[in-house]
Design a protein around this motif. Structure first.
Motif, short mmCIF file in Angstrom:
data_model
loop_
_atom_site.label_atom_id
_atom_site.label_comp_id
_atom_site.label_asym_id
_atom_site.label_seq_id
_atom_site.Cartn_x
_atom_site.Cartn_y
_atom_site.Cartn_z
N LYS A 96 0.83 -1.03 -0.22
CA LYS A 96 -0.16 0.02 0.06
C LYS A 96 0.82 1.17 -0.15
O LYS A 96 1.95 1.30 0.73
CB LYS A 96 -0.78 0.14 1.37
CG LYS A 96 -1.63 1.25 1.59
CD LYS A 96 -2.68 1.43 0.42
CE LYS A 96 -3.68 2.82 0.83
NZ LYS A 96 -4.64 2.83 -0.03
N GLN A 97 0.41 2.26 -0.76
CA GLN A 97 1.27 3.50 -0.53
C GLN A 97 0.04 4.54 -0.43
O GLN A 97 -1.14 4.65 -1.09
CB GLN A 97 1.66 3.87 -2.39
CG GLN A 97 2.90 3.06 -2.60
CD GLN A 97 3.48 3.71 -3.66
OE1 GLN A 97 3.02 4.31 -4.65
NE2 GLN A 97 4.86 3.22 -4.01
N LYS B 201 1.28 8.14 -2.40
CA LYS B 201 2.47 7.73 -2.94
C LYS B 201 3.44 7.52 -2.25
O LYS B 201 4.68 7.52 -2.35
CB LYS B 201 2.88 8.95 -4.22
CG LYS B 201 1.81 8.93 -5.27
CD LYS B 201 2.26 9.96 -6.20
CE LYS B 201 1.22 9.96 -7.68
NZ LYS B 201 1.67 10.97 -8.73
N TYR B 202 3.24 7.59 -0.96
CA TYR B 202 4.26 7.39 0.25
C TYR B 202 4.08 5.78 0.52
O TYR B 202 3.03 5.39 1.35
CB TYR B 202 3.88 8.34 1.42
CG TYR B 202 5.07 8.01 2.59
CD1 TYR B 202 5.88 9.24 2.44
CD2 TYR B 202 4.97 7.12 3.68
CE1 TYR B 202 7.08 9.13 3.42
CE2 TYR B 202 6.13 7.20 4.38
CZ TYR B 202 7.19 8.24 4.37
OH TYR B 202 8.07 8.01 5.18
N SER B 203 5.33 5.02 0.39
CA SER B 203 5.21 3.74 0.83
C SER B 203 5.05 3.38 2.38
O SER B 203 5.74 4.00 3.11
CB SER B 203 6.65 3.17 0.10
OG SER B 203 6.70 1.74 0.77
N ASP C 182 5.83 0.38 3.44
CA ASP C 182 6.41 -1.21 3.39
C ASP C 182 7.11 -1.20 4.75
O ASP C 182 6.98 -2.02 5.59
CB ASP C 182 7.84 -1.07 2.44
CG ASP C 182 7.03 -1.47 1.19
OD1 ASP C 182 5.93 -1.88 0.96
OD2 ASP C 182 8.02 -1.53 0.24
N SER D 148 7.05 -6.30 -1.88
CA SER D 148 5.90 -6.84 -1.42
C SER D 148 5.94 -8.19 -1.14
O SER D 148 5.71 -8.81 -0.05
CB SER D 148 4.57 -6.41 -2.09
OG SER D 148 4.43 -4.72 -2.12
#
Length: 403
Positions: A13-14, A17-19, A21, A59
């Motif tokens: 998921k972003q 646009k920010y990851s 992870d 991922s």
């Protein structure tokens, strides 16, 4: 015996646009520790393992590293597909994973026997029902009304689950029966991050009461806010916040304790908050002061949603807004969703012109001048905007002195 129920991980998921992870890595590390510490016998993951149908290599690496770690925990695992998951991606390694006590059901199977997973050593049966697509439930018939289609879906869902309860009663009634599902059940509360939330279940107004009798517990996914629909039907919710609308929601995994083949207790175990999501609203001065006073206290960088609201249009406020974003670029938090709004910013085009005047009859300079006249601006600002407009007109060759 202890069973852990979780769902909606959305690995990959972003957020604007920010990851996320790092958030998922910390959650999976914590989950692995929890399984070891509390001696969990079975882990149920009810869909939406990944956020997209084609997850990135990063991922997939997170996912497989976690599963590899569980091989030393003596914990069995059941994973079902969600509406975000690709059945092919989930099912591809299932024969290999089965040897590691990890069962995967990425999509609905033609025979329910293939999805009724037996754990004879635990006297337990799991109806591993993934996200049911429309084609799994019904075939549209020409001339059907909306109510007919809704009833067809509702009966399709119920019939799908009845196959498991019937088979259980016929052959495995000495086993505790746990159901899994990834669907919308009528009456739950949703958040901004749940896409296609009414696709299955919602159209049919499928309620908790429509599940057939016979299940000792129903482990649901699809809804990101943890919710208890009955003593035996629950959504675990997502383990991390996936949108700013979830920033204040509690995040849990659910621990089931079985005694004498029955669910004796369901306990909500809070997931540690590794990252805050914050939302600030106000004028430019109010927001600036709030950001100066704010300090992030979580392990991961706080993500901020910013909405500056000014009552009247003022180009200087736009300049100040840009300055604000630059000022806090190296703060202990990160602004990822900035927005500037002027409450009276836009008027309908016809309010700018006299009755009977068509915009086609005006040249660009006429339109711009009338737009300037509609605003309350000081003379210096007005002149600055006019000079800028003239430069733009010359650059794009839009000047028409004789319209």
């Amino acid at each position: 015996m202890k069973i852990l129920h979780t769902a909606d991980w959305h690995i990959g998921k972003q957020l604007h646009k920010y990851s996320l992870d790092a958030d998922h890595q910390l959650f999976l590390d914590w989950l692995g520790d929890l399984i070891e510490e509390r001696k969990i016998t079975l882990l149920l993951v009810s869909g939406d393992i990944f956020d997209t149908a084609f997850p990135s290599s990063a991922s997939l690496s997170l996912y497989y590293r976690f599963l590899q770690r569980l091989t030393g925990c003596h914990c069995k695992v059941v994973i079902t597909g969600g509406n975000h998951d690709s059945p092919g991606v989930l099912n591809a390694p299932r024969d290999l994973l089965r040897h590691l006590d990890i069962r995967v059901v990425g999509c609905a199977t033609e025979a329910c026997e293939d999805s009724l997973l037996l754990f004879d050593d635990l006297n337990l049966a799991v109806a591993a029902v993934p996200f049911l697509r429309d084609a799994d439930l019904r075939r549209s018939v020409s001339g059907q009304t909306y109510d007919d289609r809704a009833e067809s879906i509702r009966q399709g869902i119920r019939s799908h689950y009845e196959q498991f309860t019937n088979l259980h009663q016929q052959l495995y009634r000495d086993h505790t029966l746990i159901g899994m599902g990834h669907l919308y059940v009528n009456g739950v509360t949703v958040s901004d991050s749940e896409r296609e939330i009414h696709s299955i279940g919602g159209l049919a107004a499928f309620g908790c009461e429509h599940f057939p009798e016979g299940f000792d517990y129903m482990a649901l996914g699809h809804i990101h806010k943890p919710q208890k629909l009955s003593d035996t039907v629950r959504y675990s919710g997502s383990p991390i916040a996936l949108s700013f609308s979830e920033r204040n929601d509690p995040k849990y995994v659910l621990e089931l304790t079985l005694e004498d083949g029955k669910i004796a207790q369901v306990e909500s175990l809070p997931v540690p908050t590794s990252r805050e999501l914050r939302s600030f609203t106000g004028t430019i001065d109010e927001v600036w002061a709030t950001l100066q006073a704010f300090e992030s206290t979580t392990r991961l960088e706080t993500l901020v949603e910013l909405h500056v609201v000014e009552p009247t249009f003022d180009p200087q406020k736009s300049v100040q807004f840009d300055m604000l974003l630059r000022e806090f670029e190296k703060a202990s938090f990160k602004i990822i969703k900035p927005r500037l709004t002027f409450e009276n910013r836009l008027k309908d085009a016809d309010e700018l012109y006299a009755v009977g005047t068509d915009i086609e009859d005006l040249n660009p300079r006429d339109v711009f001048m009338r737009r300037l006249e509609s605003e309350t601006l000081d003379e210096d600002t007005r002149q600055l905007l006019l000079e800028a407009f003239e430069e733009l007109v010359q650059e794009v060759h839009l000047d028409h002195p004789n319209p």
